[in-house]
Scaffold this motif. Structure first.
Motif, PDB file in Angstrom:
ATOM      1  N   THR A  47      50.185  35.511  30.351  1.00  0.00           N
ATOM      2  CA  THR A  47      48.941  34.610  30.851  1.00  0.00           C
ATOM      3  C   THR A  47      47.469  35.612  30.721  1.00  0.00           C
ATOM      4  OG1 THR A  47      49.023  35.192  33.343  1.00  0.00           O
ATOM      5  CG2 THR A  47      50.222  33.216  32.126  1.00  0.00           C
ATOM      6  N   GLY A  48      47.679  36.680  30.288  1.00  0.00           N
ATOM      7  CA  GLY A  48      46.303  37.345  29.737  1.00  0.00           C
ATOM      8  C   GLY A  48      45.666  38.193  30.916  1.00  0.00           C
ATOM      9  N   THR A  49      46.183  38.695  31.800  1.00  0.00           N
ATOM     10  CA  THR A  49      45.790  39.401  32.812  1.00  0.00           C
ATOM     11  C   THR A  49      45.008  40.719  32.157  1.00  0.00           C
ATOM     12  OG1 THR A  49      47.317  38.856  34.536  1.00  0.00           O
ATOM     13  CG2 THR A  49      46.275  40.827  34.936  1.00  0.00           C
ATOM     14  N   THR A  50      45.889  41.609  31.249  1.00  0.00           N
ATOM     15  CA  THR A  50      45.333  42.778  30.628  1.00  0.00           C
ATOM     16  C   THR A  50      44.026  42.475  29.781  1.00  0.00           C
ATOM     17  OG1 THR A  50      47.595  43.673  30.583  1.00  0.00           O
ATOM     18  CG2 THR A  50      45.711  44.693  29.125  1.00  0.00           C
ATOM     19  N   MET A  51      44.217  41.158  29.113  1.00  0.00           N
ATOM     20  CA  MET A  51      43.028  40.775  27.966  1.00  0.00           C
ATOM     21  C   MET A  51      41.683  40.624  29.132  1.00  0.00           C
ATOM     22  SD  MET A  51      44.769  39.066  24.942  1.00  0.00           S
ATOM     23  CE  MET A  51      44.862  37.569  26.167  1.00  0.00           C
ATOM     24  N   LEU A  52      41.842  39.936  30.186  1.00  0.00           N
ATOM     25  CA  LEU A  52      40.845  39.344  31.144  1.00  0.00           C
ATOM     26  C   LEU A  52      40.088  40.584  31.511  1.00  0.00           C
ATOM     27  CD1 LEU A  52      39.753  37.025  32.842  1.00  0.00           C
ATOM     28  CD2 LEU A  52      41.396  37.692  34.184  1.00  0.00           C
ATOM     29  N   VAL A  53      40.951  41.691  32.040  1.00  0.00           N
ATOM     30  CA  VAL A  53      40.509  42.996  32.813  1.00  0.00           C
ATOM     31  C   VAL A  53      39.749  43.742  31.470  1.00  0.00           C
ATOM     32  CG1 VAL A  53      41.010  45.187  33.660  1.00  0.00           C
ATOM     33  CG2 VAL A  53      42.200  43.055  34.553  1.00  0.00           C
ATOM     34  N   ALA A  54      40.407  43.881  30.340  1.00  0.00           N
ATOM     35  CA  ALA A  54      39.614  44.777  29.226  1.00  0.00           C
ATOM     36  C   ALA A  54      38.460  44.092  29.007  1.00  0.00           C
ATOM     37  CB  ALA A  54      40.509  44.629  27.899  1.00  0.00           C
ATOM     38  N   ARG A  55      38.065  42.569  28.920  1.00  0.00           N
ATOM     39  CA  ARG A  55      36.833  42.113  28.747  1.00  0.00           C
ATOM     40  C   ARG A  55      35.744  42.341  29.857  1.00  0.00           C
ATOM     41  NH1 ARG A  55      36.065  36.310  26.389  1.00  0.00           N
ATOM     42  NH2 ARG A  55      36.847  37.356  24.658  1.00  0.00           N
ATOM     43  N   THR A  56      36.458  42.392  30.992  1.00  0.00           N
ATOM     44  CA  THR A  56      35.558  42.685  32.302  1.00  0.00           C
ATOM     45  C   THR A  56      35.127  44.051  32.168  1.00  0.00           C
ATOM     46  OG1 THR A  56      37.318  43.213  33.618  1.00  0.00           O
ATOM     47  CG2 THR A  56      36.511  40.901  33.734  1.00  0.00           C
ATOM     48  N   LEU A  57      35.940  44.817  31.687  1.00  0.00           N
ATOM     49  CA  LEU A  57      35.383  46.664  31.370  1.00  0.00           C
ATOM     50  C   LEU A  57      34.845  46.824  30.158  1.00  0.00           C
ATOM     51  CD1 LEU A  57      38.646  47.826  32.857  1.00  0.00           C
ATOM     52  CD2 LEU A  57      36.684  47.672  34.076  1.00  0.00           C
ATOM     53  N   GLY A  58      34.379  45.803  29.256  1.00  0.00           N
ATOM     54  CA  GLY A  58      33.727  45.905  28.123  1.00  0.00           C
ATOM     55  C   GLY A  58      34.451  46.591  26.824  1.00  0.00           C
ATOM     56  N   ALA A  74      46.111  32.163  28.769  1.00  0.00           N
ATOM     57  CA  ALA A  74      45.423  33.621  28.548  1.00  0.00           C
ATOM     58  C   ALA A  74      43.924  33.351  27.792  1.00  0.00           C
ATOM     59  CB  ALA A  74      46.126  34.569  27.615  1.00  0.00           C
ATOM     60  N   GLU A  75      43.888  32.190  26.836  1.00  0.00           N
ATOM     61  CA  GLU A  75      42.694  31.936  26.353  1.00  0.00           C
ATOM     62  C   GLU A  75      41.622  31.395  27.159  1.00  0.00           C
ATOM     63  OE1 GLU A  75      41.048  29.717  22.173  1.00  0.00           O
ATOM     64  OE2 GLU A  75      43.301  29.697  22.560  1.00  0.00           O
ATOM     65  N   GLU A  76      42.176  30.401  27.862  1.00  0.00           N
ATOM     66  CA  GLU A  76      41.376  29.852  28.826  1.00  0.00           C
ATOM     67  C   GLU A  76      40.770  30.661  30.032  1.00  0.00           C
ATOM     68  OE1 GLU A  76      43.565  26.584  30.464  1.00  0.00           O
ATOM     69  OE2 GLU A  76      43.822  25.592  28.580  1.00  0.00           O
ATOM     70  N   ARG A  77      41.648  31.520  30.563  1.00  0.00           N
ATOM     71  CA  ARG A  77      41.064  32.581  31.441  1.00  0.00           C
ATOM     72  C   ARG A  77      40.274  33.543  30.939  1.00  0.00           C
ATOM     73  NH1 ARG A  77      45.903  36.038  33.725  1.00  0.00           N
ATOM     74  NH2 ARG A  77      44.467  36.395  35.419  1.00  0.00           N
ATOM     75  N   CYS A  78      40.209  33.988  29.659  1.00  0.00           N
ATOM     76  CA  CYS A  78      39.370  35.032  28.891  1.00  0.00           C
ATOM     77  C   CYS A  78      37.981  34.113  28.616  1.00  0.00           C
ATOM     78  CB  CYS A  78      39.830  35.463  27.816  1.00  0.00           C
ATOM     79  SG  CYS A  78      41.172  36.632  28.148  1.00  0.00           S
ATOM     80  N   ARG A  79      38.260  32.880  28.167  1.00  0.00           N
ATOM     81  CA  ARG A  79      37.052  32.062  27.859  1.00  0.00           C
ATOM     82  C   ARG A  79      36.101  31.904  29.176  1.00  0.00           C
ATOM     83  NH1 ARG A  79      39.059  27.275  25.603  1.00  0.00           N
ATOM     84  NH2 ARG A  79      39.549  28.445  23.711  1.00  0.00           N
ATOM     85  N   ARG A  80      36.355  31.761  30.228  1.00  0.00           N
ATOM     86  CA  ARG A  80      35.724  31.596  31.471  1.00  0.00           C
ATOM     87  C   ARG A  80      34.981  32.749  31.648  1.00  0.00           C
ATOM     88  NH1 ARG A  80      40.718  30.636  35.047  1.00  0.00           N
ATOM     89  NH2 ARG A  80      41.595  28.906  33.976  1.00  0.00           N
ATOM     90  N   LEU A  81      34.980  33.769  31.145  1.00  0.00           N
ATOM     91  CA  LEU A  81      34.201  35.078  31.319  1.00  0.00           C
ATOM     92  C   LEU A  81      33.010  35.049  30.319  1.00  0.00           C
ATOM     93  CD1 LEU A  81      36.666  37.945  31.760  1.00  0.00           C
ATOM     94  CD2 LEU A  81      35.243  36.831  33.347  1.00  0.00           C
TER      95      LEU A  81
END
Length: 82
Positions: A47-58, A74-81
């Motif tokens: 569900t994209g936890t690693t990708m979400l954290v990667a995005r928050t860390l630049g 995963a895509e929806e979670r990352c898109r919210r950022l």
């Protein structure tokens, strides 16, 4: 130190995926192994936890999973950022 103190996933009350893990685990490993603006690869992204954290860390990220349902989440979670 040599020991990471990270709460287990059950304490974060996520029930979307069978094998979730805490964001803090991703933060520690991403910052230790990937430079800012680097690319993180998660070949079992769920569900994209690693990708979400990667995005928050630049960092950029690439996630792969067999489940179309998990990839959509995963895509929806990352898109919210954005």
């Amino acid at each position: 130190g040599d020991v990471w103190r990270i709460n287990p996933e059950d304490s974060q009350r996520r029930s979307i995926q069978f094998a979730p893990y805490p964001e803090d685990l991703c933060k520690a490993t991403i910052t230790a192994t990937c430079r800012p603006k680097g690319i993180v690869l998660d070949p079992f992204c769920g569900t994209g936890t690693t990708m979400l954290v990667a995005r928050t860390l630049g960092r950029k990220s690439v996630g792969i999973d067999l489940s179309a349902k998990y990839l959509q989440i995963a895509e929806e979670r990352c898109r919210r950022l954005l």
